[in-house]
Design an enzyme around this catalytic site. Sequence first.
Site, PDB file in Angstrom:
ATOM      1  N   GLU A   1       2.356   1.406  -4.614  1.00 30.01           N
ATOM      2  CA  GLU A   1       0.939   1.746  -4.390  1.00 30.01           C
ATOM      3  C   GLU A   1       0.123   0.472  -4.130  1.00 30.01           C
ATOM      4  O   GLU A   1      -0.688   0.409  -3.205  1.00 30.01           O
ATOM      5  CB  GLU A   1       0.374   2.485  -5.612  1.00 30.01           C
ATOM      6  CG  GLU A   1      -1.079   2.891  -5.406  1.00 30.01           C
ATOM      7  CD  GLU A   1      -1.711   3.476  -6.666  1.00 30.01           C
ATOM      8  OE1 GLU A   1      -1.034   4.246  -7.379  1.00 30.01           O
ATOM      9  OE2 GLU A   1      -2.883   3.163  -6.937  1.00 30.01           O
TER      10      GLU A   1
ATOM     11  N   CYS B   1      -7.393   7.110 -11.634  1.00 27.44           N
ATOM     12  CA  CYS B   1      -7.498   8.535 -11.299  1.00 27.44           C
ATOM     13  C   CYS B   1      -7.752   9.383 -12.545  1.00 27.44           C
ATOM     14  O   CYS B   1      -7.303   9.039 -13.649  1.00 27.44           O
ATOM     15  CB  CYS B   1      -6.249   8.915 -10.544  1.00 27.44           C
ATOM     16  SG  CYS B   1      -5.409  10.308 -11.132  1.00 27.44           S
TER      17      CYS B   1
HETATM   18  S1  SF4 Z   1      -3.359  12.470  -8.919  1.00 34.66           S
HETATM   19 FE1  SF4 Z   1      -3.600  10.479  -9.786  1.00 34.66          FE
HETATM   20  S2  SF4 Z   1      -1.714  10.059 -10.819  1.00 34.66           S
HETATM   21 FE2  SF4 Z   1      -1.356  11.745  -9.464  1.00 34.66          FE
HETATM   22  S3  SF4 Z   1      -0.594  10.829  -7.630  1.00 34.66           S
HETATM   23 FE3  SF4 Z   1      -2.759  11.017  -7.378  1.00 34.66          FE
HETATM   24  S4  SF4 Z   1      -3.540   9.102  -8.049  1.00 34.66           S
HETATM   25 FE4  SF4 Z   1      -1.502   9.231  -8.795  1.00 34.66          FE
END
Ligand code: SF4
Length: 684
Positions: free
Chosen positions: A123, A188
């Site tokens: 990422e 997130c």
């Molecule tokens: S929802 Fe959050 S934890 Fe899940 S893939 Fe997306 S960024 Fe990553």
Amino acid sequence: MQIIVAPYSGFCFGVKRAVKKGEEIVEKEQRPIASLGPLIHNPQEITRLKNKGIIPRDNINDIEEKKVLIRTHGVPPEVYDQLKDKQLEDCTCPFVKKVQQIANEYAKQDYTILIMGNKDHPEVKGILGWALNKGIAFQDLEELNHLNLTGQKICFVAQTTENTEKFNKVVSFLEGKYPDLVVFNTICSATLERQKSAWELANKVDLMLVVGGLNSANTQQLADLCRKTGVLTKHIEKAEDIEEAWFDGINAVGVTAGASTPDWIIEEVVRTMEEIKNNVEEQVTEPTVEETTEMQEQWEQDMTKYEEVKPGDILTGKVVQINNDEVLVDVGGKSEGIIPSNELSYRKVENPNDFVKVGQEIKALVLKAENSEGNMILSKRRADQEEALVKLEKAFEENSIIEAEVIEVVKGGVLVDVGMRGFVPASLMDRGYVENLEQFIGQKLKFKVIEFNRKDRKAVLSRKAVLDEEYEQNKAKLWNEIEPGQTRKGVVQRITDFGAFVDLGGVDGLLHVSEMGWGRVNHPRDVVKEGDQIEVYVLAVDKEKERISLGLKQLIPSPWETAAQKYSPGSTITGKVVRIAPFGVFVEVEPGIDGLVHISQLAWERVEKPEDVVSIGQEVEAKVLDVDPEKKRMSLSIKEATSRPVKEKKEANRNESYPTEHIEPSGVTIGDVVGDILNDIKNE
Ligand code: SF4
């Protein structure tokens, strides 16, 4: 034994969406499709998806499939170009996409993009790509502290799975340092919910099981968070990793799972624990009265001792057991102290065995005097850091030298292991410019501490300071000891047309071209080159003017030493004409020995000028007339090496009264030469 699953755990929105999309496509296509890298970080789920036809490919060149899924972590922009011949299905999580957009937008406005996260994580690699070479990834405050971004516009974002507490600390730090700052909290919400939920649960139970891929960043964050509460925490990938022994004396177990852990794995884990729970409850037996009394006494003893221990104390103990995620240490208490693996070292701990051995005595700082199980939670990393701070402060104050291993190349320099991280700017790694800092990785080198701040736990080191000091010491020692007649080792530093400068260890001496060999040396480069390590003879030393004259030829035997045996009068030699003078020519018999052919010995006929009969470089045969090693002289005759024409012999008879008192530079008199000629005639 109570088993509680955290209300927020397992698959997040982004992962669910990617898996669902992949499954739908492969079903529709009815043939395998590829995902660039594993679609999510969970090996068991990846195996399940692979069996369905979603094949993870690590390398673009290995992709045979027509359709390719871009995984939830996203990719740098250039990957889209590299895959332009394939049909792309972009499964990048929308939250990750958002971070990429922020990085891209602000990079275009000339901001430096600071990304808190693991620079090796896909990422973060993707975000760095979108930051158009203006991105810097860092993992913690300590690393950030070493960056000098004064005067730059800063845009700060975080990997979506980062820790909120850490994020807030970094924001406070940046606000105090960089006025031109924009901050985006890109952690997130799914990560936040899982962290909050795991934290609350960990504070209520005796054991936390964190389920998810060992390479999953958000699962690792969850495990670290649970450990911080002091509760015994185990990071497992699947039900088979569970060990029955973990549940001895455990009343309540909490279960949480990373955002890439599917429900079916969590269910298997809970089912396995249910089975263990039934076994444990069946096996429980009451201790005898004697056992109870003994335990009580031991407990009281331990308690007395441990009432005094408080967080921050540094204890000495012996390592008794090493597990995957923790190390047990006997610190003499009622139960073993626990060092979670991330508290072993500030370096990345993949295998605790790389950092400690069973039986080893170590120092550890008390983080928590007692957790719910009665174990002390310890940190070797922080004890090492405390020790390192004392050592660094002492070295800084006393201007003394410390040894440290170079562990990483970072922007502007390298990091070294001094029990904590120390920073060495690139310009202070050597006395000159260093092009490749990687060459130092893994090397143990000597440094001086040139900046130290205990409060910020910051140390800047210099290897150059050590080398400069050594250089000055060597220089003084050399001037003190060097004398003509010595043989010394040196390194050729610089070559000029007239010689080479040789570094004797802090001082350069001149090796003149005329002292390089017994023979003729056209250019110093024919004998030595820069960087050569050579032995030299000290010819002269002028300490006042700081000049040293060196020689090379003095270390090899002079060819004149054996000339008398090799070239007896009457023998014939072959040599090259190397110099022409009005009175004759010089012929190189071997390097270092030039013989003179007097003008009268050039030919049987009368010679006006030597150039009329020979030229430079011409190879000639000559007879040796005389050798004088002491005066380093040799007389030769070209005409004696050829047969005399009859006319010349008659001429010789007429000149019997030729004067003999004229002495030639070769040391041979013309009379000698004429005498020889007359003898020849008589013999004929
Ligand atoms: S929802 Fe959050 S934890 Fe899940 S893939 Fe997306 S960024 Fe990553």
